[in-house]
Each structure stands twice: as C-alpha cells, then as structure tokens.
Design an enzyme around this catalytic site. Structure first.
Site, PDB file in Angstrom:
ATOM      1  CG  PHE A 532      11.663 -15.078 -22.051  1.00  9.80           C
ATOM      2  CD1 PHE A 532      12.797 -15.693 -22.538  1.00  9.80           C
ATOM      3  CD2 PHE A 532      11.562 -13.717 -22.125  1.00  9.80           C
ATOM      4  CE1 PHE A 532      13.833 -14.958 -23.081  1.00  9.80           C
ATOM      5  CE2 PHE A 532      12.595 -12.961 -22.668  1.00  9.80           C
ATOM      6  CZ  PHE A 532      13.724 -13.589 -23.147  1.00  9.80           C
ATOM      7  N   GLY A 533       7.285 -16.988 -21.905  1.00 10.51           N
ATOM      8  CA  GLY A 533       6.317 -17.896 -21.318  1.00 10.51           C
ATOM      9  C   GLY A 533       5.109 -17.145 -20.800  1.00 10.51           C
ATOM     10  CB  VAL A 535       2.688 -13.762 -16.527  1.00 10.30           C
ATOM     11  CG1 VAL A 535       2.827 -13.239 -15.111  1.00 10.30           C
ATOM     12  CG2 VAL A 535       3.941 -13.485 -17.325  1.00 10.30           C
ATOM     13  CE  LYS A 549       8.223 -13.872 -18.285  1.00  9.05           C
ATOM     14  NZ  LYS A 549       7.865 -12.719 -18.684  1.00  9.05           N
ATOM     15  CG  ASP A 646      10.916  -7.438 -25.256  1.00 11.86           C
ATOM     16  OD1 ASP A 646      10.581  -6.549 -26.059  1.00 11.86           O
ATOM     17  OD2 ASP A 646      10.233  -8.451 -25.044  1.00 11.86           O
TER      18      ASP A 646
END
Ligand SMILES: *[C@@H]1O[C@H](CO)[C@@H](O)[C@H](O)[C@H]1NC(C)=O
Ligand SMILES: *[C@@H]1O[C@H](CO)[C@@H](O)[C@H](O)[C@H]1NC(C)=O
Ligand SMILES: *[C@@H]1O[C@H](CO)[C@@H](O)[C@H](O)[C@H]1NC(C)=O
Ligand SMILES: *[C@@H]1O[C@H](CO)[C@@H](O)[C@H](O)[C@H]1NC(C)=O
Ligand SMILES: *[C@@H]1O[C@H](CO)[C@@H](O)[C@H](O)[C@H]1NC(C)=O
Ligand SMILES: *[C@@H]1O[C@H](CO)[C@@H](O)[C@H](O)[C@H]1NC(C)=O
Ligand SMILES: *[C@@H]1O[C@H](CO)[C@@H](O)[C@H](O)[C@H]1NC(C)=O
Ligand SMILES: *[C@@H]1O[C@H](CO)[C@@H](O)[C@H](O)[C@H]1NC(C)=O
Ligand SMILES: *[C@@H]1O[C@H](CO)[C@@H](O)[C@H](O)[C@H]1NC(C)=O
Length: 838
Positions: A532-533, A535, A549, A646
C-alpha cells in the site's frame, strides 16, 4: 497369418472407435444413435445419449469429455425423455436438428428454427466451448446454438441475459432433481427492469439477489473481488443486457450451476483428485435471503447476539410486536408527522452494504455522486441514492423512489448508500457524532486528571456512569446497528489480553512534523515497500521513534472516511498487533504512524543464515502462538471482523524481546479495498501465502487467513521460504514438500537443523500437523483460529489427520521473484498489487 489377424483387429478397433467417438460435426447424411458420440475437435466436450442418476430415461445432452465423473452441462429434450434406446438425432430436410424416437416415427425434440426452412442444408458442430451450433452450409451463417438455450449450467463464454432486439432471454433453470432434468423451481436470470440486476428466483419469487453491476462485480457478491480465472464482461445498451465470463487459462475447467435446492454454485474440476471442487455458493446467511428484513430496514448478520434487522435511520418498525419477536418481514415506516420534503432534510451514509433492489431505481450515468445528491434532494420522492459504478471511480447515479428493499451489511466490503432523513434526525445524528467526540475527549481529560490526583475511584465511577447513560440514550446505538453507527460512538474494545483499554482518539500529525521526522522521506529512512505504499523510519523531536507508512495516492477514500477507519482500526489493540500511533491527512497525502520496532520483521531472521540461529525452538513456538492469538483477535472482534488478507513473514514484526506483532492489518478498510482493487484490478495478497480460492476466484474469508497462517507456520518450522506453486510438481514448494514428508512419515527432515537440540521433536511434529491442517484445500476443512490456538496450547489434544493441501494453484503471474532462496530477506516477497504495477 498374423498380420492378417492384426489388420482385422485394427479394422475392428477402427469400427468401434468410429461407432463410439465420432467426429465433431453432424451433417444431413448421418445420424447419432444411442451409443454414438459427437466429440468436439479438442476433445473437451461430448454430445450423446445419457441417463441421469439411476433414471431409466434417455436424454440427449452435452458433457465434459475429459472429466471422469459424467457432468452434464446441457440437455436437449429436458421435458420429453425417451423411454428406450431407440432415439436418433439427425438433421431433417429443412435443416433443423431433430430428435426422433422409435426409428424415426416420433418427433421428440427439434431446434424448430423457422428460417431454416430453405433448400440449403445445414451442419451441426460441437465446439470446444461446449456450444452446439447449427450452421447453414451455403451462407455459413449460424442459425441456432445451444448456448442460447441454457439449462442449469453456465459455461465460460456463454452469454446470459436479454437480447433486446430479438426478445431472446437466456437464463439458467435448475433441474427438478438429480435424476430429472425437467425445469425445476429455481432460475437465475438478469431482470432488465429499472436498473438491471441478477437474481435467483425460487417458485417465481426473488430468492437471492446478486444485485446490480458496479463496474467490476455484482453489488451482492463483494467477496468475488477480482478473478484470475474469469474475465467478466457486462453489457447494457439498447441492443442487449447481458453478462459473460471468459476464462483466462483455457486449461481451467469451471462451471456455475443453479441447484435444485435453490443455490448458485461455482466449482472447478480438479484433475489430480478427480472431483469437482466447489469454491463459492450463494445464498449463504440469513441476510442473503431476499427481503429478509422487510422494506426500509437493513440486515446485519455479524452480531449473533442481536436480531439481524434494524430500521434505517428515522424509521420505526411497522409491526413492533412481530419485530420484537424477531420477525422483521413487515419492515419499517417513517415516524408519524415527519416531513422529509423541503424541510431541512438531508442524507446519512450507511457504509458497506448491498444496495437495495434496483428494479424500481433510476439511473443516470452522467451524474457524479455530488450531483446525484442534489438530484435526490430536489425530488421529494427520492428516498436514497448511491453511486452506480462505485468500483470505476464512483461515476453514475442511482436513486430510489419509495421503499428500500433487501439491503444488507457486509463485513469487509460493499457499497455506500445514502438515505434520506428528516431534519430532526439529521440534527440528532450530527449532534451525536460531535457529542461523542466531546465525550471521548472529556473521558481522556478526566482520566489524566484522575491519574494525576490519584482520586481515581470516585471520578472514574462517575465517568463510567455518564458513558453508560449516554450509550443507552444514544438513538444511533440503540436503534441502528448499521455501520454508520460506529463512526464515533464510544467504544469498548474486547481484548483477550491484558492491554489497556483504548478510548483515546487517534492523534493527527502535521505533514511538516512527519516530513522533518523522516528527513523529508529520505531514501536513507526508508524501511521498506509494501503493498500500500512505502514505510519510513521517523524520529520526533521528543526522541520518539516511529514507522511512517506513506500510502500511495490512489487510495480513493475521502479524508473523513480515512480518519474514521483509522480510528476504528486503531482501537484494535492487542500485544500481538503493531500499534497505530496516529495518522496524517494533508493535501493529498495519507499516512499511518505506527510504533517503531527495532528488530524488523520475522523474515529477516527466519531466512537469514546467521540470524536464524537466534530463533531456537522455544522462541519459534512462542512466535507461532503469539501470531495465532493476534489473528484470532482480528477475526473474532465481532464488530469489525478484520480479515488480514496479506499475512506473511515480512508482515510480522518483532519487538526487543522478539515478541511477534502483526502489521498491515485492516488495510483493506483503511484504504478502501474496493477502490484499490477497482484501480489496480488486483487483489491484495502475496502468492505463496494465498489460499487457492482467493488466488483463483478472488474470494476471501477468514479461512484464507488461516491458510496463510499455515504457510507461515511451516516456514517457521523449516526455516525455508514457501516458493511458487507448480501443479505439475507439488513437492517443489514448501507446502507440497511438507505433505510428501508427512505422508512418508519423514517429518523430521522438515525441521530446521539450525535449531539443533533446542527442538522438541514431538512439539515440532505436532506443529507441522497443525500447519498442514491450516493449508487444506477446502476452506471448510481448515480449522478456525480459535481451534488453532487451542491445538497449540494443548499438547494432549488429538489432532485430526490433515487432508491433501491445495495444489490447484497454477499461475503465470509469479516470476522467479518468489523462488526459495535462503539468506534473502523481504525483498523477495512480492505483493500482488506491486507485481502488476500501478
Ligand atoms: C449426402 O448424400 C448425398 C447422396 O447420397 C450426397 O450427394 C451428398 O454429397 C451427401 N452430403 C454430405 C454432406 O455428405
Ligand atoms: C442409485 O441407486 C443406488 C442403489 O439404490 C444408490 O445407492 C445411489 O445413490 C443411486 N444414485 C442416485 C444418483 O440416486
Ligand atoms: C414412455 O413411456 C410412458 C409409459 O411407460 C408413456 O406414457 C410415454 O408416452 C412414453 N414416452 C414416449 C415418448 O414414447
Ligand atoms: C428399428 O430399426 C432397427 C434396424 O434399423 C430394427 O432392428 C428394429 O426392429 C426397429 N424397431 C422398431 C420398433 O421398428
Ligand atoms: C415450433 O415453434 C412453433 C411456433 O414457433 C410452435 O408452435 C411449435 O409447437 C414448435 N414445435 C416444437 C416441436 O417445439
Ligand atoms: C433454393 O431456393 C432458391 C429460391 O428459394 C432457388 O433460387 C435456388 O435455385 C434453390 N437452390 C437449390 C439448390 O435448389
Ligand atoms: C417446486 O414447486 C412445487 C410446486 O410449487 C412444489 O410442490 C415442490 O416441492 C417444489 N420443489 C422444490 C424442490 O422446492
Ligand atoms: C477479456 O475481455 C475483454 C473484453 O471483453 C476481451 O477483449 C479479452 O479478449 C478477454 N480476455 C480473455 C482472456 O477472455
Ligand atoms: C441525466 O442528468 C443530466 C444532467 O442533469 C440530464 O441532462 C439528463 O437528461 C439526465 N439523463 C437521464 C436519462 O435522465
């Protein structure tokens, strides 16, 4: 002599072969008699005579040629069985396909195409798709196809729906019984009235609603988020309204059937096991049944302690007596004397629902959500609105006028519905929201005060009392248990462990603070890259360390929704979950701030040649148990029921004492899973950890998490990474390897040698067995997390014998990236949303 004999046999064989398995075409000159077959050119389907079950009747049908269990997908003479073996299928003089009984004397069935009445001859051909087509020889025009007259089975590339020009409506009808293909009581069809939707009917009445098309799926089937095997196309224009599924991998044999008992079921054929594997069905729960709660109410099945029906905001039960007895059929009506027409009314959002029946709804695809609201507000008869194609960025406007029927809540996904409420209700709704915010703030202040003065008992009791009062007077909490209720209401967090209870609000950080803490998101501060991006590590002026994040910009959530979801997720507190410290929403940035854990992730130890020795057996067992408890907590909080989706070694962080903490949970909610999947066309998850039903059908459930946990458990014991799956060679991955060794009774070879003597063989073998139970092919066979926690905690409890794990997964998406290679860390893990790129 010998050669002569040989050729006689060869001739005989040839004769037999031709007798039984013929060509793929039937022309005017030949006839298919009982015992003969027409076989498609790629040997995928066969057409011939059969008797279903123990029935003595004969039917002409199409079935899979290569599937050992005879599975009929189409029947010609459903309603007119043939008594003996005297049936014959041929093409008559006007080019129609006809079925006769008793040597041509009795017509049983005909394609009955009138424009075939010409002097041109026709040919019937069985295609590899399972379609029987009749083609005019002269013009090569198709004049009839079996796909236009489906029975109970939908095959890939078959179209369901209405041809608006010819009036032909294709839909599925169940058999009467497994022995009788006569049309039964259930049908599955597209209802084109209003805004088209897909419905299962029983005895002519709606029974379950798959709902309307939202751009990439049906509103009532959110669990099928993205299908790797299917390619769905939906068409709604002046010519037709129809749906078609394609298969991406032609080798996959898959079908959808309407059963006699009233359900829609999807399955795929498993070659290795020689059986059909069912991976989805509907209806599933009480709230799936059409109109279970009557008009104007919402059905929420996730809180078993309560009646599943609740009136939509501003309404009350029409028949309070029945309602209180748990019968919601009468539904709800607006409170007396209340006006919702030009008297300060407004809209309240109900999140994650199946939107109401659209057969009377109006659609205008050129409006956006804001214009939709205005449109609905202008029209006093408009009771609700929603986006028509939510998964395609929210364009299109659906408005309802009148009763809202068959709305339900989903646990983890679904659409937003905006319902019309009167001015008083709207004010009360807003006030409750701000009140509860103030109440929360007050509680925090009072708590601090209390702690400082150590005058806890008296004040604390007062606060508790105040909260209780507030709760019982709060109309939102008592009247309506839809999701919008929980936006801000005071919460209690059910915590299995001894963590402090969380009533704090989530702090909002400034973008500038975060930027300076992370050296302006410097590469040097980057800890990793997730689905999602990215960190980053951050250090505040106060010295507080944190992990930031930074979500990719595609997240479609609005700022308020984002904050609300973070607030909810942050309330999930458990010693085995990474703690959320706050968030940052500014400009188009959205960030989550987590506690910083210096020891990094589990994979950095487990798959590292030197560091893995730090993890002795005791430690690994503790990590396993902690993970199981963390996951159980996520699954069991009845209010949220978070499915991680996940779980993998790189998403397990370790604190100084090497206690495991699960990270990245609730991301689907925080980021608005729908939008993410709509944008990237991809599910969240990592190959190798994904259960077959999720990887192939895009279907997730808590059992998909159990599968991932099983893989992780096997990795922890073996110290090896699960690699990509190959159907052809199951033992090439860790799960397959574990299964092979287990069957041979050689499980000792599976255990990581670097643990040396610290390892209790007995315990390790038990854990392998538990791991194998978690990765069983059928989701229903897998234990839930409470059973796993129990099995891990009780050594003397006998364990079930695991069934074969899932090998069905065959994918062309994985690359060498997932290959097992010791000594590598999380760089190797590929999250799907990255693989196919954004
Ligand atoms: C069918 O038989 C007739 C006469 O026996 C022959 O002329 C014709 O070519 C045949 N048609 C086909 C398609 O085999
Ligand atoms: C056929 O009959 C046998 C014996 O009566 C029974 O065991 C079997 O279940 C039947 N099969 C079906 C499909 O009804
Ligand atoms: C089949 O047999 C039944 C009675 O045994 C009879 O009523 C029916 O007409 C027969 N069907 C055909 C198509 O001959
Ligand atoms: C049907 O025809 C076959 C040969 O073509 C013959 O043996 C059989 O007796 C006939 N049956 C009837 C009922 O005429
Ligand atoms: C063929 O269609 C006509 C009308 O289109 C109908 O009257 C007739 O019963 C049909 N015949 C068969 C055998 O289905
Ligand atoms: C078929 O019919 C058309 C007119 O309907 C005629 O012109 C043509 O000659 C016919 N063909 C044959 C092969 O009989
Ligand atoms: C189908 O409907 C008929 C009549 O309505 C009823 O008698 C029968 O039991 C139903 N069958 C099933 C499988 O529900
Ligand atoms: C998927 O659907 C699109 C649009 O209908 C089509 O162009 C494409 O060929 C399909 N792919 C497969 C594999 O069916
Ligand atoms: C949709 O809305 C637009 C803008 O208000 C309007 O011009 C158009 O006529 C509407 N279309 C339909 C089908 O109502």
């Amino acid at each position: 002599m010998n050669t002569e004999k040989g050729s006689v046999y060869a001739l005989l064989l040839l004769f037999l072969l031709q007798g039984s398995t013929g060509l793929d075409i039937l022309s005017q000159n030949n006839t298919i008699r009982d015992g003969n077959l027409l076989v498609s050119s790629g040997k995928k389907f066969a057409l011939g005579f059969f008797s279903p079950g123990n029935s003595s009747h004969r039917y002409v049908g199409i079935w899979y040629y290569q599937v050992s269990e005879q599975t009929v997908v189409w029947v010609a003479n459903r309603e007119r069985p043939i008594n003996g073996t005297s049936g014959a299928l041929s093409i008559d003089s006007d080019g129609n396909l006809v079925l006769h009984e008793t040597n041509g004397s009795f017509l049983v069935w005909s394609t009955n195409v009138s424009y075939a009445l010409s002097n041109y001859s026709t040919t019937a051909r069985l295609m590899d798709s399972g379609n029987l087509v009749l083609v005019q020889d002269f013009s090569e025009r198709m004049i009839w196809q079996s796909f236009d007259y489906p029975t109970d089975t939908m095959l890939p590339f078959m179209k369901l729906g209405l041809n608006r020009k010819t009036g032909l409506n294709r839909f599925l009808t169940s058999w009467k019984s497994p022995e009788d293909p006569t049309p039964g009581n259930c049908s599955y069809r597209i209802d084109p009235t209003g805004y088209p939707q897909l419905l299962l009917y029983k005895d002519g009445d709606p029974y379950w609603r798959a709902g309307s098309w939202t751009g990439d799926r049906w509103s009532g089937v959110p669990e099928i988020t993205r299908a790797y095997i299917f390619n769905i196309s939906f068409v709604n224009d002046q010519d037709e309204v129809s749906i078609m599924y394609g298969v991406i991998d032609a080798l996959i044999i898959t079908r959808m059937v309407v059963s006699e008992s009233g359900s829609v079921r999807r399955s795929t054929w498993h070659d290795g096991d020689r059986r059909w594997i069912e991976y989805w069905f509907a209806p599933k729960d009480q709230c799936d049944f059409y109109g279970n709660c009557g008009p104007n109410s919402n059905c929420n099945p996730y809180d078993p302690a309560h009646f599943e029906c609740t009136c939509l905001l501003g309404l009350e039960p029409k028949s309070p007596g029945d309602w209180n007895l748990g019968d919601g059929l009468a539904g709800c009506v607006r409170r007396g004397g209340v006006s919702v027409c030009r008297s300060g009314e407004g809209f309240v959002k109900v999140a994650r629902v199946k939107v109401p029946d659209t057969s009377k709804a109006r659609a205008n695809m050129s409006l956006n959500l804001k214009e939709c609201k205005e449109e609905c507000l202008r029209d006093c008869s408009c009771t609700a609105y929603a986006s028509a194609s939510e998964s395609l960025g929210g364009s299109g406007c659906l408005t309802w006028h009148g009763n809202l029927v068959d709305t339900r809540t989903f646990a983890d996904s679904g659409q937003d519905l905006y319902i019309r409420v009167d001015a008083i209700e709207l004010a009360r709704y807003r006030k409750t929201r701000s009140l509860s915010q103030k109440a929360t703030a007050a509680i925090i202040l009072v708590s601090i005060f209390t702690a400082l003065l150590l005058a806890s008992s008296f004040l604390y009791l007062l606060v508790i009392k105040k909260r209780k009062d507030h709760r019982s007077h709060n109309p939102l909490v008592s009247d309506m248990r839809t999701n919008s209720t929980y936006l801000d209401g005071p919460q209690t967090v059910k915590d299995h462990d001894d963590e402090p209870r969380g009533n704090r609000d989530v702090p909002l950080f400034d973008l500038s603070t975060i930027a300076s803490a992370t050296n302006n998101f410097s590469v040097l501060n980057k800890l990793g890259q997730g689905g999602f991006g990215s960190v980053y590590k951050g250090i505040m002026d106060s010295g507080l360390e944190m992990a930031v994040k930074r979500l990719s910009k595609l997240s479609g959530q609005g700022a308020e929704e984002f904050k609300n979801e973070v607030r909810l997720i942050a309330k999930l507190q458990h010693r085995n979950l990474v703690r959320i410290l706050g968030c940052c929403v500014e400009e188009d940035e959205k960030m989550l701030i987590y506690e910083y854990l210096p020891n990094k992730s589990l994979d950095a130890f487990l798959f590292d040649k030197t560091r893995r020795s730090l993890l002795d057996w005791r430690k690994r067992f503790e990590i396993t148990s902690g993970l199981a408890r963390g996951l159980l907590y996520l699954h069991q909080d009845s209010r949220l029921r978070i499915i991680h989706r996940d779980l993998k070694a790189s998403n397990v962080l370790l604190d100084e004492a090497m206690n495991p903490k699960i990270s990245d949970f609730g991301m689907a909610r925080i980021c608005g899973a729908d939008q993410i999947q709509g944008n990237t066309d991809h599910v969240v998850g990592t190959y190798g950890y994904m259960s077959p039903e999720y990887a192939m059908g895009g279907i997730f459930s808590i059992k998909s998490d159990v599968y991932s946990f099983g893989v992780l458990l096997l990795e922890i014991i073996s110290g090896k990474r699960n690699s990509a799956y190959y159907h052809e060679n199951p033992s090439s991955n860790l799960v397959g390897h574990a299964w092979e060794l287990w069957k041979e009774g050689n499980c000792k070879d599976f255990i990581d040698e670097s643990m040396g003597d610290s390892c209790s063989k007995e315990e390790a073998l038990r854990c392998i067995q538990i791991g194998l139970l978690c990765v069983q092919e059928f989701a229903d066979d897998r234990p839930n997390m409470s059973a796993v926690v129990f099995m891990l905690a009780n050594n003397d409890v006998a364990l079930a014998f695991p069934k074969r794990p899932a090998y069905v997964f065959k994918s062309k998406y994985h690359g060498a990236n997932l290959s097992s290679s010791d000594g590598m860390t999380s760089v190797n893990d590929v999250t799907i949303s990255e693989v196919e790129g954004r």
